[in-house]
Design a protein around this motif. Structure first.
Motif, PDB file in Angstrom:
ATOM      1  N   VAL A 285       0.828  -1.209   0.000  1.00  0.00           N
ATOM      2  CA  VAL A 285       0.000   0.000   0.000  1.00  0.00           C
ATOM      3  C   VAL A 285       0.860   1.255   0.000  1.00  0.00           C
ATOM      4  CG1 VAL A 285      -1.654   1.337   1.359  1.00  0.00           C
ATOM      5  CG2 VAL A 285      -1.993  -1.116   1.065  1.00  0.00           C
ATOM      6  N   LEU A 286       1.916   1.272   0.830  1.00  0.00           N
ATOM      7  CA  LEU A 286       2.735   2.483   0.923  1.00  0.00           C
ATOM      8  C   LEU A 286       3.572   2.721  -0.328  1.00  0.00           C
ATOM      9  CD1 LEU A 286       1.794   2.574   3.885  1.00  0.00           C
ATOM     10  CD2 LEU A 286       4.077   3.405   4.446  1.00  0.00           C
ATOM     11  N   VAL A 287       4.035   1.658  -0.974  1.00  0.00           N
ATOM     12  CA  VAL A 287       4.742   1.846  -2.242  1.00  0.00           C
ATOM     13  C   VAL A 287       3.808   2.497  -3.260  1.00  0.00           C
ATOM     14  CG1 VAL A 287       5.752   0.658  -4.231  1.00  0.00           C
ATOM     15  CG2 VAL A 287       6.457   0.038  -1.915  1.00  0.00           C
ATOM     16  N   GLY A 288       2.580   1.998  -3.345  1.00  0.00           N
ATOM     17  CA  GLY A 288       1.612   2.584  -4.263  1.00  0.00           C
ATOM     18  C   GLY A 288       1.341   4.044  -3.956  1.00  0.00           C
ATOM     19  N   ARG A 289       1.164   4.366  -2.672  1.00  0.00           N
ATOM     20  CA  ARG A 289       0.883   5.752  -2.291  1.00  0.00           C
ATOM     21  C   ARG A 289       2.072   6.668  -2.578  1.00  0.00           C
ATOM     22  NH1 ARG A 289      -2.156   5.103   3.617  1.00  0.00           N
ATOM     23  NH2 ARG A 289      -4.045   4.089   2.818  1.00  0.00           N
ATOM     24  N   THR A 290       3.272   6.168  -2.346  1.00  0.00           N
ATOM     25  CA  THR A 290       4.456   6.996  -2.583  1.00  0.00           C
ATOM     26  C   THR A 290       4.648   7.264  -4.071  1.00  0.00           C
ATOM     27  OG1 THR A 290       5.449   5.940  -0.651  1.00  0.00           O
ATOM     28  CG2 THR A 290       6.892   7.262  -2.019  1.00  0.00           C
ATOM     29  N   LEU A 291       4.410   6.258  -4.891  1.00  0.00           N
ATOM     30  CA  LEU A 291       4.498   6.452  -6.343  1.00  0.00           C
ATOM     31  C   LEU A 291       3.434   7.432  -6.821  1.00  0.00           C
ATOM     32  CD1 LEU A 291       5.124   2.746  -7.398  1.00  0.00           C
ATOM     33  CD2 LEU A 291       6.778   4.618  -7.504  1.00  0.00           C
ATOM     34  N   ARG A 292       2.277   7.340  -6.249  1.00  0.00           N
ATOM     35  CA  ARG A 292       1.208   8.286  -6.598  1.00  0.00           C
ATOM     36  C   ARG A 292       1.617   9.698  -6.211  1.00  0.00           C
ATOM     37  NH1 ARG A 292      -4.813   7.530  -4.070  1.00  0.00           N
ATOM     38  NH2 ARG A 292      -5.967   7.674  -6.038  1.00  0.00           N
ATOM     39  N   GLN A 293       2.214   9.853  -5.043  1.00  0.00           N
ATOM     40  CA  GLN A 293       2.686  11.162  -4.606  1.00  0.00           C
ATOM     41  C   GLN A 293       3.778  11.684  -5.537  1.00  0.00           C
ATOM     42  OE1 GLN A 293       5.296  11.619  -1.041  1.00  0.00           O
ATOM     43  NE2 GLN A 293       3.575  12.754  -0.157  1.00  0.00           N
ATOM     44  N   ALA A 294       4.683  10.802  -5.957  1.00  0.00           N
ATOM     45  CA  ALA A 294       5.755  11.215  -6.868  1.00  0.00           C
ATOM     46  C   ALA A 294       5.193  11.662  -8.214  1.00  0.00           C
ATOM     47  CB  ALA A 294       6.748  10.069  -7.052  1.00  0.00           C
ATOM     48  N   LEU A 295       4.178  10.943  -8.708  1.00  0.00           N
ATOM     49  CA  LEU A 295       3.558  11.334  -9.977  1.00  0.00           C
ATOM     50  C   LEU A 295       2.883  12.695  -9.849  1.00  0.00           C
ATOM     51  CD1 LEU A 295       2.736  10.632 -12.887  1.00  0.00           C
ATOM     52  CD2 LEU A 295       0.704   9.499 -11.940  1.00  0.00           C
ATOM     53  N   ALA A 296       2.175  12.912  -8.731  1.00  0.00           N
ATOM     54  CA  ALA A 296       1.525  14.203  -8.513  1.00  0.00           C
ATOM     55  C   ALA A 296       2.560  15.320  -8.410  1.00  0.00           C
ATOM     56  CB  ALA A 296       0.677  14.144  -7.247  1.00  0.00           C
ATOM     57  N   ASP A 297       3.679  15.031  -7.768  1.00  0.00           N
ATOM     58  CA  ASP A 297       4.741  16.022  -7.638  1.00  0.00           C
ATOM     59  C   ASP A 297       5.300  16.378  -9.021  1.00  0.00           C
ATOM     60  OD1 ASP A 297       6.865  17.427  -5.890  1.00  0.00           O
ATOM     61  OD2 ASP A 297       8.098  16.128  -7.166  1.00  0.00           O
ATOM     62  N   HIS A 298       5.501  15.373  -9.861  1.00  0.00           N
ATOM     63  CA  HIS A 298       6.000  15.638 -11.220  1.00  0.00           C
ATOM     64  C   HIS A 298       5.008  16.502 -11.985  1.00  0.00           C
ATOM     65  CE1 HIS A 298       5.951  14.676 -15.561  1.00  0.00           C
ATOM     66  NE2 HIS A 298       7.240  14.872 -15.448  1.00  0.00           N
ATOM     67  N   ARG A 299       3.729  16.150 -11.926  1.00  0.00           N
ATOM     68  CA  ARG A 299       2.717  16.903 -12.673  1.00  0.00           C
ATOM     69  C   ARG A 299       2.610  18.334 -12.168  1.00  0.00           C
ATOM     70  NH1 ARG A 299      -1.747  11.937 -12.968  1.00  0.00           N
ATOM     71  NH2 ARG A 299      -0.917  11.009 -14.903  1.00  0.00           N
ATOM     72  N   GLU A 300       2.727  18.511 -10.869  1.00  0.00           N
ATOM     73  CA  GLU A 300       2.623  19.863 -10.297  1.00  0.00           C
ATOM     74  C   GLU A 300       3.762  20.757 -10.756  1.00  0.00           C
ATOM     75  OE1 GLU A 300       2.732  22.068  -5.910  1.00  0.00           O
ATOM     76  OE2 GLU A 300       2.465  19.899  -6.048  1.00  0.00           O
ATOM     77  N   HIS A 301       4.964  20.206 -10.824  1.00  0.00           N
ATOM     78  CA  HIS A 301       6.136  21.027 -11.126  1.00  0.00           C
ATOM     79  C   HIS A 301       6.493  21.041 -12.610  1.00  0.00           C
ATOM     80  CE1 HIS A 301       6.611  20.531  -6.745  1.00  0.00           C
ATOM     81  NE2 HIS A 301       7.167  21.720  -6.827  1.00  0.00           N
ATOM     82  N   ASN A 302       5.741  20.321 -13.406  1.00  0.00           N
ATOM     83  CA  ASN A 302       6.002  20.322 -14.842  1.00  0.00           C
ATOM     84  C   ASN A 302       4.790  20.738 -15.656  1.00  0.00           C
ATOM     85  OD1 ASN A 302       8.874  18.978 -15.515  1.00  0.00           O
ATOM     86  ND2 ASN A 302       8.027  18.035 -13.673  1.00  0.00           N
ATOM     87  N   GLY A 303       3.797  21.320 -14.986  1.00  0.00           N
ATOM     88  CA  GLY A 303       2.643  21.863 -15.676  1.00  0.00           C
ATOM     89  C   GLY A 303       1.749  20.844 -16.324  1.00  0.00           C
ATOM     90  N   ALA A 304       1.861  19.561 -15.927  1.00  0.00           N
ATOM     91  CA  ALA A 304       1.013  18.518 -16.520  1.00  0.00           C
ATOM     92  C   ALA A 304      -0.312  18.465 -15.798  1.00  0.00           C
ATOM     93  CB  ALA A 304       1.705  17.161 -16.442  1.00  0.00           C
ATOM     94  N   THR A 305      -1.290  17.911 -16.479  1.00  0.00           N
ATOM     95  CA  THR A 305      -2.608  17.755 -15.865  1.00  0.00           C
ATOM     96  C   THR A 305      -2.733  16.366 -15.255  1.00  0.00           C
ATOM     97  OG1 THR A 305      -3.538  16.978 -17.948  1.00  0.00           O
ATOM     98  CG2 THR A 305      -3.676  19.341 -17.480  1.00  0.00           C
ATOM     99  N   GLY A 306      -3.604  16.219 -14.325  1.00  0.00           N
ATOM    100  CA  GLY A 306      -3.824  14.913 -13.684  1.00  0.00           C
ATOM    101  C   GLY A 306      -4.168  15.107 -12.230  1.00  0.00           C
ATOM    102  N   GLU A 307      -4.410  14.008 -11.533  1.00  0.00           N
ATOM    103  CA  GLU A 307      -4.794  14.079 -10.137  1.00  0.00           C
ATOM    104  C   GLU A 307      -3.601  14.530  -9.296  1.00  0.00           C
ATOM    105  OE1 GLU A 307      -4.759  11.329 -11.876  1.00  0.00           O
ATOM    106  OE2 GLU A 307      -6.839  10.797 -12.309  1.00  0.00           O
ATOM    107  N   HIS A 308      -3.929  15.174  -8.204  1.00  0.00           N
ATOM    108  CA  HIS A 308      -2.908  15.607  -7.264  1.00  0.00           C
ATOM    109  C   HIS A 308      -3.364  15.159  -5.883  1.00  0.00           C
ATOM    110  CE1 HIS A 308      -0.915  18.126 -10.288  1.00  0.00           C
ATOM    111  NE2 HIS A 308      -2.129  18.373 -10.710  1.00  0.00           N
TER     112      HIS A 308
END
Length: 309
Positions: A285-308
């Motif tokens: 569960v925590l690996v999944g959550r951390t990867l999700r957080q990393a994806l949201a961090d990438h999208r936030e700082h690179n102007g991409a759209t998607g869930e945060h």
């Protein structure tokens, strides 16, 4: 309870420090933050003959950037990394997330990254980050200097490749590219406990596809673990939507990577409040959550759209 009697020196220079550590006939311990050492001495689990206090040694409190690398001196405190701007880019954000999970502000004000690696507790946040990022540990003795890759450094609980007469003088971490998203998620039974499980992750993306994944597992074995199998399962994957609920959809690549990490990469031991089934589920569960957080961090700082999330 008071510690057993010991000798104490507070050298002012690195050569003086290394000279004191060269006394291998006695049990010599280094005091930097002392957040682990002092407790163990009070409990009489450690009875050093000599304590070498390095807090007055000039130059060990510096952090420097050079050629894509951050060099963290032995006396740089956890609290230095509280701000994501303390180190440039995604590495600064990852260090800030990890540092925020370390104990409490008074401990973060004294403890050090190098001290955490020297102690090498399986639940250490910095040990997981160092392994995930292929950090290098510089150690010095009276006989010279050498560098140990994080993958070769950890030998078991509280055991490392550092010799008794060697001092960690710095830790080198690579700066992460701007197209990298980072995450760090930790679970503990109470706020006062060590992490039952913690995960550090960095995802480098190109055109919405994962080009590289780095995952460090904390307290998932008798030492920090690099989740190589889970990382390989993510390369070339387009994450897409991660859903809106707390739990990832079972078929999502991040959920699959979590299960792979729990079953193939981790080697958890049962604990009084967590049997093996619980611990493997928590890792997944925590690996999944951390990867999700990393994806949201990438999208936030690179102007991409998607869930945060």
């Amino acid at each position: 309870m008071k510690p057993a009697a010991f000798d104490y020196v507070a050298p002012r220079t690195l050569p003086e420090t290394l000279e004191a550590l060269a006394d291998t006939e006695r049990d010599v311990r280094v005091l930097a933050g002392g957040q682990s050492l002092i407790l163990e001495m009070h409990l009489h689990r450690i009875r050093p003959d000599l304590v070498v206090d390095i807090n007055g040694v000039a130059g060990l409190d510096r952090l420097s950037l050079d050629d894509g690398t951050v060099t963290v001196g032995a006396l740089v405190r956890h609290g230095f990394f509280d701000s994501p701007q303390a180190v440039p880019g995604p590495l600064g954000r990852l260090c800030s997330l990890a540092a925020g999970n370390i104990a409490h502000p008074p401990i973060r004000a004294r403890g050090t990254m190098a001290g955490s690696l020297a102690w090498a507790h399986p639940a250490s946040e910095w040990c997981g980050v160092a392994l995930a990022l292929d950090a290098a540990v510089e150690v010095r003795s009276a006989g010279g200097t050498r560098e140990i890759a994080a993958r070769d450094y950890f030998r078991g609980p509280l055991r490392t490749a550092r010799a008794r007469d060697e001092l960690i003088t710095s830790v080198r971490l690579p700066l992460l590219s701007d197209d990298t998203g980072v995450g760090f998620v930790e679970h503990r039974r109470t706020h006062f406990c060590f992490a039952q499980v913690a995960v550090a992750a960095a995802l480098t993306m190109r055109d919405g596809v994962i080009e590289e994944a780095r995952i460090g597992l904390v307290n998932c074995a008798d030492r920090p673990v690099r989740a190589h199998a889970a990382e390989q399962a993510l390369v070339g994957v387009e994450p897409g939507s991660t859903g809106t609920g707390l739990r990832l959809p079972d078929g999502h690549p991040f959920a699959r990577a979590g299960r792979i990490a729990a079953e193939q990469d981790a080697a958890p031991l049962p604990e009084p409040y967590a049997d093996l089934e619980y611990r493997r589920n928590a890792i997944a569960v925590l690996v999944g959550r951390t990867l999700r957080q990393a994806l949201a961090d990438h999208r936030e700082h690179n102007g991409a759209t998607g869930e945060h999330p």
